[in-house]
Scaffold this motif. Structure first.
Motif, PDB file in Angstrom:
ATOM      1  N   THR A  22     -23.645  16.819 -25.650  1.00  0.00           N
ATOM      2  CA  THR A  22     -23.409  17.688 -26.612  1.00  0.00           C
ATOM      3  C   THR A  22     -23.166  16.480 -27.819  1.00  0.00           C
ATOM      4  OG1 THR A  22     -22.349  19.569 -25.320  1.00  0.00           O
ATOM      5  CG2 THR A  22     -21.645  19.351 -27.499  1.00  0.00           C
ATOM      6  N   ARG A  23     -22.279  15.662 -27.617  1.00  0.00           N
ATOM      7  CA  ARG A  23     -22.345  14.569 -28.576  1.00  0.00           C
ATOM      8  C   ARG A  23     -23.569  14.104 -28.913  1.00  0.00           C
ATOM      9  NH1 ARG A  23     -17.963  11.505 -30.021  1.00  0.00           N
ATOM     10  NH2 ARG A  23     -16.737  12.137 -28.430  1.00  0.00           N
ATOM     11  N   GLU A  24     -24.500  13.810 -28.173  1.00  0.00           N
ATOM     12  CA  GLU A  24     -25.802  13.252 -28.516  1.00  0.00           C
ATOM     13  C   GLU A  24     -26.539  14.279 -29.401  1.00  0.00           C
ATOM     14  OE1 GLU A  24     -27.667  11.814 -24.972  1.00  0.00           O
ATOM     15  OE2 GLU A  24     -26.478  10.190 -24.843  1.00  0.00           O
ATOM     16  N   ALA A  25     -26.520  15.447 -29.093  1.00  0.00           N
ATOM     17  CA  ALA A  25     -27.322  16.480 -29.660  1.00  0.00           C
ATOM     18  C   ALA A  25     -26.637  16.669 -30.881  1.00  0.00           C
ATOM     19  CB  ALA A  25     -26.966  17.850 -29.001  1.00  0.00           C
ATOM     20  N   ILE A  26     -25.405  16.446 -31.347  1.00  0.00           N
ATOM     21  CA  ILE A  26     -24.683  16.733 -32.546  1.00  0.00           C
ATOM     22  C   ILE A  26     -25.030  15.400 -33.421  1.00  0.00           C
ATOM     23  CG2 ILE A  26     -22.567  16.832 -33.959  1.00  0.00           C
ATOM     24  CD1 ILE A  26     -21.377  18.143 -31.465  1.00  0.00           C
ATOM     25  N   HIS A  27     -25.091  14.066 -32.850  1.00  0.00           N
ATOM     26  CA  HIS A  27     -25.383  12.773 -33.679  1.00  0.00           C
ATOM     27  C   HIS A  27     -26.770  13.069 -33.938  1.00  0.00           C
ATOM     28  CE1 HIS A  27     -26.374   8.825 -34.241  1.00  0.00           C
ATOM     29  NE2 HIS A  27     -26.752   8.672 -33.116  1.00  0.00           N
ATOM     30  N   ARG A  28     -27.784  13.410 -33.074  1.00  0.00           N
ATOM     31  CA  ARG A  28     -29.238  13.247 -33.445  1.00  0.00           C
ATOM     32  C   ARG A  28     -29.279  14.241 -34.691  1.00  0.00           C
ATOM     33  NH1 ARG A  28     -32.437  10.503 -29.841  1.00  0.00           N
ATOM     34  NH2 ARG A  28     -31.445   9.946 -27.902  1.00  0.00           N
TER      35      ARG A  28
END
Length: 219
Positions: A22-28
Motif C-alpha cells: 500500500t505504501r509503495e502504491a501511494i508513493h508511486r
C-alpha cells in the motif's frame, strides 16, 4: 505459491506485506503524478484514487504529499530504523571515526534514494527544490537518533570514555559535522544535476575528503 506462503518464506508477515504494498502504491502514484503534471497539481484525492485507497488511508502512511512523492517513512517508526542504524554502525568499522560516522550518515540518507524509483525521485528533487528541503528536514530528525547511536559507541572508545568530555555532546557534535558535510554533498549533487546514484556517491566521497582536509588545515 500463495501470497501468504510467499510472505512467510520471506520472513515478512502478510499484514506487513500488504502495508508495504500500500505504501509503495501511494508513493508511486504521487511520484508519477508529480513528474507528469507538476507538484502543484498533485492532490491527495487524486493520488489516493490512483493507488486505490481512501484519503484517510493516505494519511495513515504519509503526512504530506511531499513525503509521499519522496517515499519517506513515518519518522515515528523508530524501532526498525534505529536497529538498521545500529547495524550500519557495526558494519566493518574502518577505525577512522570521521569516516565511519560520515558513512553512517550517508547510508541513512542514501536509503531514501534506494529502490526502483530512486532515479525518478532524484529527477523530482532536481525539478522541485521544496522536495530537497523536505528531505533535509527529515534528515535533521534522523540526526537526533544518529547522535544517540554514536554516543553508545563512543562509550567504548578510550579517546572519549576518560570523562574529559560529555559523551552525548561529543556525539551530537560529530554527527552535526558529518551531517553538515553530507548536506553540502546533497546541494552540490543537485546543483550539478547528478544523473545517477554513482555520481551522487562520487560527490559524497569528494565531500568526505574535503572535510578531512579542512579539519587538518584547522589543526
Amino acid at each position: 505459491m500463495s501470497e501468504a506462503k510467499t510472505a512467510r518464506s520471506s520472513g515478512e508477515t502478510l499484514r506487513a506485506r500488504k502495508q508495504r504494498q500500500t505504501r509503495e502504491a501511494i508513493h508511486r502514484a504521487a511520484l508519477r503524478r508529480a513528474l507528469e503534471y507538476g507538484i502543484d497539481n498533485v492532490t491527495v484525492a487524486e493520488v489516493s484514487a490512483e493507488a486505490n485507497v481512501s484519503p484517510r488511508t493516505f494519511f495513515n502512511y504519509f503526512p504530506t504529499k511531499e513525503d509521499a512523492i519522496l517515499g519517506l517513512r513515518d519518522v515515528q517508526d523508530s524501532v526498525a530504523e534505529d536497529a538498521a542504524m545500529e547495524s550500519l554502525m557495526d558494519r566493518e568499522p574502518t577505525g577512522d571515526l570521521l569516516a565511519d560516522v560520515t558513512n553512517l550518515v550517508r547510508s541513512v540518507f542514501s536509503a531514501t534514494l534506494s529502490g526502483n524509483t530512486r532515479d525518478q525521485i532524484r529527477e523530482a528533487v532536481i525539478r522541485y527544490p521544496q522536495l530537497r528541503r523536505r528531505q533535509l528536514e527529515r534528515f535533521s530528525l534522523v540526526e537526533q537518533r544518529l547522535g544517540r547511536i554514536v554516543a553508545r559507541h563512543l562509550e567504548s572508545d578510550p579517546r572519549f570514555s576518560d570523562g574529559s568530555l560529555d559523551i552525548e555532546d561529543a556525539a551530537r557534535m560529530i554527527v552535526a559535522i558529518c551531517a553538515g558535510a553530507i548536506r553540502f554533498a546533497i546541494h552540490k549533487s543537485a546543483d550539478h544535476h547528478a544523473a545517477s546514484l554513482e555520481e551522487t556517491e562520487h560527490h559524497f566521497d569528494q565531500t568526505v575528503e574535503l572535510l578531512r582536509k579542512v579539519i587538518q588545515k584547522l589543526q
